[in-house]
Design a protein around this motif. Structure first.
Motif, PDB file in Angstrom:
ATOM      1  N   LEU A   1       0.812  -1.214   0.000  1.00 24.41           N
ATOM      2  CA  LEU A   1       0.000   0.000   0.000  1.00 24.41           C
ATOM      3  C   LEU A   1       0.847   1.266   0.000  1.00 24.41           C
ATOM      4  O   LEU A   1       0.316   2.364  -0.144  1.00 24.41           O
ATOM      5  CB  LEU A   1      -0.945   0.007   1.207  1.00 24.41           C
ATOM      6  N   GLY A   2       2.150   1.135   0.213  1.00 29.09           N
ATOM      7  CA  GLY A   2       3.041   2.281   0.123  1.00 29.09           C
ATOM      8  C   GLY A   2       2.895   3.289   1.235  1.00 29.09           C
ATOM      9  O   GLY A   2       3.227   4.467   1.057  1.00 29.09           O
ATOM     10  N   ARG A   3       2.440   2.851   2.404  1.00 29.54           N
ATOM     11  CA  ARG A   3       2.272   3.779   3.523  1.00 29.54           C
ATOM     12  C   ARG A   3       2.333   3.041   4.846  1.00 29.54           C
ATOM     13  O   ARG A   3       2.215   1.818   4.909  1.00 29.54           O
ATOM     14  CB  ARG A   3       0.933   4.505   3.427  1.00 29.54           C
ATOM     15  N   PHE A   4       2.500   3.802   5.919  1.00 28.92           N
ATOM     16  CA  PHE A   4       2.385   3.269   7.268  1.00 28.92           C
ATOM     17  C   PHE A   4       0.909   3.049   7.598  1.00 28.92           C
ATOM     18  O   PHE A   4       0.025   3.734   7.069  1.00 28.92           O
ATOM     19  CB  PHE A   4       2.959   4.256   8.289  1.00 28.92           C
ATOM     20  N   GLY A   5       0.666   2.125   8.501  1.00 27.47           N
ATOM     21  CA  GLY A   5      -0.667   1.968   9.045  1.00 27.47           C
ATOM     22  C   GLY A   5      -0.887   2.931  10.193  1.00 27.47           C
ATOM     23  O   GLY A   5       0.024   3.637  10.629  1.00 27.47           O
ATOM     24  N   THR A   6      -2.105   2.957  10.707  1.00 28.70           N
ATOM     25  CA  THR A   6      -2.439   3.772  11.866  1.00 28.70           C
ATOM     26  C   THR A   6      -2.786   2.861  13.038  1.00 28.70           C
ATOM     27  O   THR A   6      -3.239   1.725  12.841  1.00 28.70           O
ATOM     28  CB  THR A   6      -3.635   4.688  11.584  1.00 28.70           C
ATOM     29  N   PRO A   7      -2.605   3.340  14.260  1.00 28.99           N
ATOM     30  CA  PRO A   7      -3.018   2.536  15.413  1.00 28.99           C
ATOM     31  C   PRO A   7      -4.488   2.127  15.352  1.00 28.99           C
ATOM     32  O   PRO A   7      -4.850   1.015  15.763  1.00 28.99           O
ATOM     33  CB  PRO A   7      -2.732   3.467  16.598  1.00 28.99           C
ATOM     34  N   ASP A   8      -5.339   3.003  14.828  1.00 29.30           N
ATOM     35  CA  ASP A   8      -6.764   2.672  14.744  1.00 29.30           C
ATOM     36  C   ASP A   8      -7.026   1.496  13.811  1.00 29.30           C
ATOM     37  O   ASP A   8      -7.966   0.716  14.035  1.00 29.30           O
ATOM     38  CB  ASP A   8      -7.559   3.888  14.258  1.00 29.30           C
ATOM     39  N   GLU A   9      -6.195   1.343  12.781  1.00 22.53           N
ATOM     40  CA  GLU A   9      -6.382   0.211  11.864  1.00 22.53           C
ATOM     41  C   GLU A   9      -6.017  -1.108  12.542  1.00 22.53           C
ATOM     42  O   GLU A   9      -6.653  -2.142  12.281  1.00 22.53           O
ATOM     43  CB  GLU A   9      -5.555   0.431  10.605  1.00 22.53           C
ATOM     44  N   ILE A  10      -5.039  -1.083  13.418  1.00 22.58           N
ATOM     45  CA  ILE A  10      -4.719  -2.283  14.198  1.00 22.58           C
ATOM     46  C   ILE A  10      -5.836  -2.561  15.187  1.00 22.58           C
ATOM     47  O   ILE A  10      -6.288  -3.704  15.362  1.00 22.58           O
ATOM     48  CB  ILE A  10      -3.376  -2.110  14.940  1.00 22.58           C
ATOM     49  N   ALA A  11      -6.312  -1.505  15.839  1.00 24.05           N
ATOM     50  CA  ALA A  11      -7.349  -1.655  16.864  1.00 24.05           C
ATOM     51  C   ALA A  11      -8.627  -2.241  16.287  1.00 24.05           C
ATOM     52  O   ALA A  11      -9.338  -2.997  16.970  1.00 24.05           O
ATOM     53  CB  ALA A  11      -7.628  -0.305  17.519  1.00 24.05           C
ATOM     54  N   ALA A  12      -8.944  -1.912  15.043  1.00 25.56           N
ATOM     55  CA  ALA A  12     -10.168  -2.438  14.430  1.00 25.56           C
ATOM     56  C   ALA A  12     -10.128  -3.959  14.339  1.00 25.56           C
ATOM     57  O   ALA A  12     -11.128  -4.640  14.607  1.00 25.56           O
ATOM     58  CB  ALA A  12     -10.358  -1.827  13.042  1.00 25.56           C
ATOM     59  N   THR A  13      -8.978  -4.502  13.961  1.00 29.42           N
ATOM     60  CA  THR A  13      -8.850  -5.957  13.875  1.00 29.42           C
ATOM     61  C   THR A  13      -8.904  -6.587  15.256  1.00 29.42           C
ATOM     62  O   THR A  13      -9.536  -7.637  15.458  1.00 29.42           O
ATOM     63  CB  THR A  13      -7.538  -6.331  13.170  1.00 29.42           C
TER      64      THR A  13
END
Length: 247
Positions: A210-222
């Motif tokens: 995806l060519g970018r860093f993830g966000t903490p919220d994206e981890i939290a959703a999983t």
């Protein structure tokens, strides 16, 4: 949005900042009461608690050093004493030591393994003693458990790979009781320890699909999915949330 962890009690270790804070806040938004541990960041932990309480859920911050042999068990017991039960455990607290193996000696080994392996084992052991059917354990690992792209990560990768074994073993052991155990392996995530505009950001982005860093919220959703009703038939899984870093 329907609550998916409605009225459950969750413990998030290392929940004062970064991924841990995002997980604590997401679980609360999805209906859980949350206890979070912190080691040094008391002010940040208090801010997370205040935000959870402002949203109508109960919260508590507990100071705990995950490198202390007794801290993980004590934190679980604190949750049970305060709320009467524990339904969700998120083993998020971690220690990172990076460098050539010649510069990482017994002290560094003991620290990383104590926080990243022993603490999740002991917290899971303590939580499982109180959990009933529907209990959830989610371990926060790392993409380096599957692919070590840069030198210097041998010790950290060792610890997160060990966590995979713990996850799969506990899933098999606790499955007959209706308790699920899973691991989420984040890739590069934009936090104060690893900012998306840091000196290595361009190189890291080059490894992700995806060519970018993830966000903490994206981890939290999983994590919240696994902790809730949607994760009822998922156990022993190691789920990469890494933007295709290991793809």
């Amino acid at each position: 949005m329907d609550d998916i962890v409605d009225n459950r009690v969750a413990l998030v270790t290392g929940g004062s900042r970064g991924i841990g804070a995002a997980v604590a806040l997401r679980l609360a938004r999805d209906g859980a009461d949350v206890v979070l541990t912190y080691q040094h960041a008391a002010e940040a932990a208090s801010a997370v608690v205040a935000e959870i309480e402002a949203g109508g859920r109960r919260a508590l911050a507990v100071r705990a050093d995950s490198g202390d042999r007794d801290a993980a068990t004590a934190a679980v017991e604190r949750v049970v004493d305060r709320f009467g039960r524990i339904d969700v455990l998120v083993n998020n607290a971690g220690a990172l030591r990076v460098g050539p193996i010649g510069e990482l000696g017994p002290a560094e080994f003991e620290e990383v393994v104590a926080v990243n392996v022993r603490a999740p084992f002991l917290a899971s052991r303590a939580a499982a003693a109180h959990m009933t059917a529907g209990g959830r354990i989610v371990n926060i690992g790392s993409n380096v458990a599957e692919r070590v792209t840069f030198p210097g990560f041998s010790l950290y990768a060792l610890s997160k790979s060990a966590l995979v074994g713990l996850t799969r073993g506990l899933a098999r052991e606790l499955g007959p009781r209706g308790i699920t155990v899973n691991q989420v392996n984040p890739g590069p995530v934009d936090t104060d320890m690893n900012p998306a505009d840091g000196p290595l950001a361009d190189a890291i982005n080059g490894f992700t699909a995806l060519g970018r860093f993830g966000t903490p919220d994206e981890i939290a959703a999983t994590v919240s999915h696994l902790a809730g009703d949607g994760g009822a038939y998922v156990t022993g899984a190691v789920i990469a949330v890494d933007g295709g870093f290991n793809g």
